[in-house]
Write an enzyme that holds these catalytic residues in place. Structure first.
Site, mmCIF file in Angstrom:
data_model
loop_
_atom_site.group_PDB
_atom_site.id
_atom_site.type_symbol
_atom_site.label_atom_id
_atom_site.label_comp_id
_atom_site.label_asym_id
_atom_site.label_seq_id
_atom_site.Cartn_x
_atom_site.Cartn_y
_atom_site.Cartn_z
ATOM 1 N N ARG A 1 2.491 -0.519 -4.982
ATOM 2 C CA ARG A 1 2.340 -1.961 -4.837
ATOM 3 C C ARG A 1 1.494 -2.320 -3.642
ATOM 4 O O ARG A 1 1.540 -1.659 -2.603
ATOM 5 C CB ARG A 1 3.706 -2.654 -4.740
ATOM 6 N N GLY B 1 0.828 -1.199 0.000
ATOM 7 C CA GLY B 1 0.000 0.000 0.000
ATOM 8 C C GLY B 1 0.863 1.249 0.000
ATOM 9 O O GLY B 1 0.589 2.195 0.724
ATOM 10 N N HIS B 2 1.924 1.228 -0.821
ATOM 11 C CA HIS B 2 2.814 2.376 -0.922
ATOM 12 C C HIS B 2 3.657 2.266 -2.195
ATOM 13 O O HIS B 2 3.625 1.259 -2.882
ATOM 14 C CB HIS B 2 3.741 2.478 0.303
ATOM 15 N N ALA B 3 4.396 3.325 -2.474
ATOM 16 C CA ALA B 3 5.366 3.349 -3.566
ATOM 17 C C ALA B 3 6.679 3.852 -2.985
ATOM 18 O O ALA B 3 6.713 4.400 -1.873
ATOM 19 C CB ALA B 3 4.894 4.282 -4.680
ATOM 20 N N VAL C 1 5.984 6.809 -0.407
ATOM 21 C CA VAL C 1 4.756 7.559 -0.694
ATOM 22 C C VAL C 1 3.642 6.629 -0.235
ATOM 23 O O VAL C 1 3.424 5.568 -0.808
ATOM 24 C CB VAL C 1 4.610 7.887 -2.197
#
Length: 140
Positions: free
Chosen positions: A104, A57-59, A129
């Site tokens: 992802r 749940g982030h980049a 992020v």
């Protein structure tokens, strides 16, 4: 700061060399030298993830990651701001190279699944992020 204009097509499956024992005692896979296109600075793994939970749940702005399903299976949902791609991982001799600038999410963990992650750098909160709306703004 804008994120790199990478797309989900820049994410790739890399086959890890597999040595099969001729006497039927199992397989061995080795990660060294040129198997992944970065120097490994951090290693961690996910396990005991409930099947209805998700991780990620982030980049990342600059970090490369290589995900390996050591045991069991799980799905990786990849987003670049325009496109979405789903990759199912279930073979311990095949890993997923995720480049910077890709959102992802990991989900659908099978019972006993273990996800090994090799990372190109040590933990740095500034590289994350964590808000998808912010991610979309940084990609545009």
């Amino acid at each position: 700061m804008k994120l790199k204009s990478t797309t989900v097509n820049a994410v790739s499956i890399i086959e890890i060399p597999k040595i099969t024992d001729e006497e039927g005692r199992g397989n061995l896979s080795v990660i060294e030298k040129d198997c992944v296109p970065f120097d490994i600075k951090r290693v961690y793994y996910l396990y005991d993830v409930p099947s209805d939970a998700y991780r990620g749940g982030h980049a990342h702005k600059a970090l490369f990651q290589f995900l390996i399903p050591l045991s069991g299976s799980f799905d990786v949902i990849l987003k670049d701001g325009n496109n979405t791609r789903k990759v199912s991982l279930n073979k311990p001799n095949k890993g997923l190279l995720i480049v910077p600038g890709i959102w992802r999410e990991l989900e659908n963990f099978s019972s006993g699944a273990v996800c090994l992650v090799l990372a190109s750098d040590v933990y740095d909160e500034e590289d994350y992020v964590r808000n998808y709306n912010e991610f979309q703004l940084l990609k545009s």
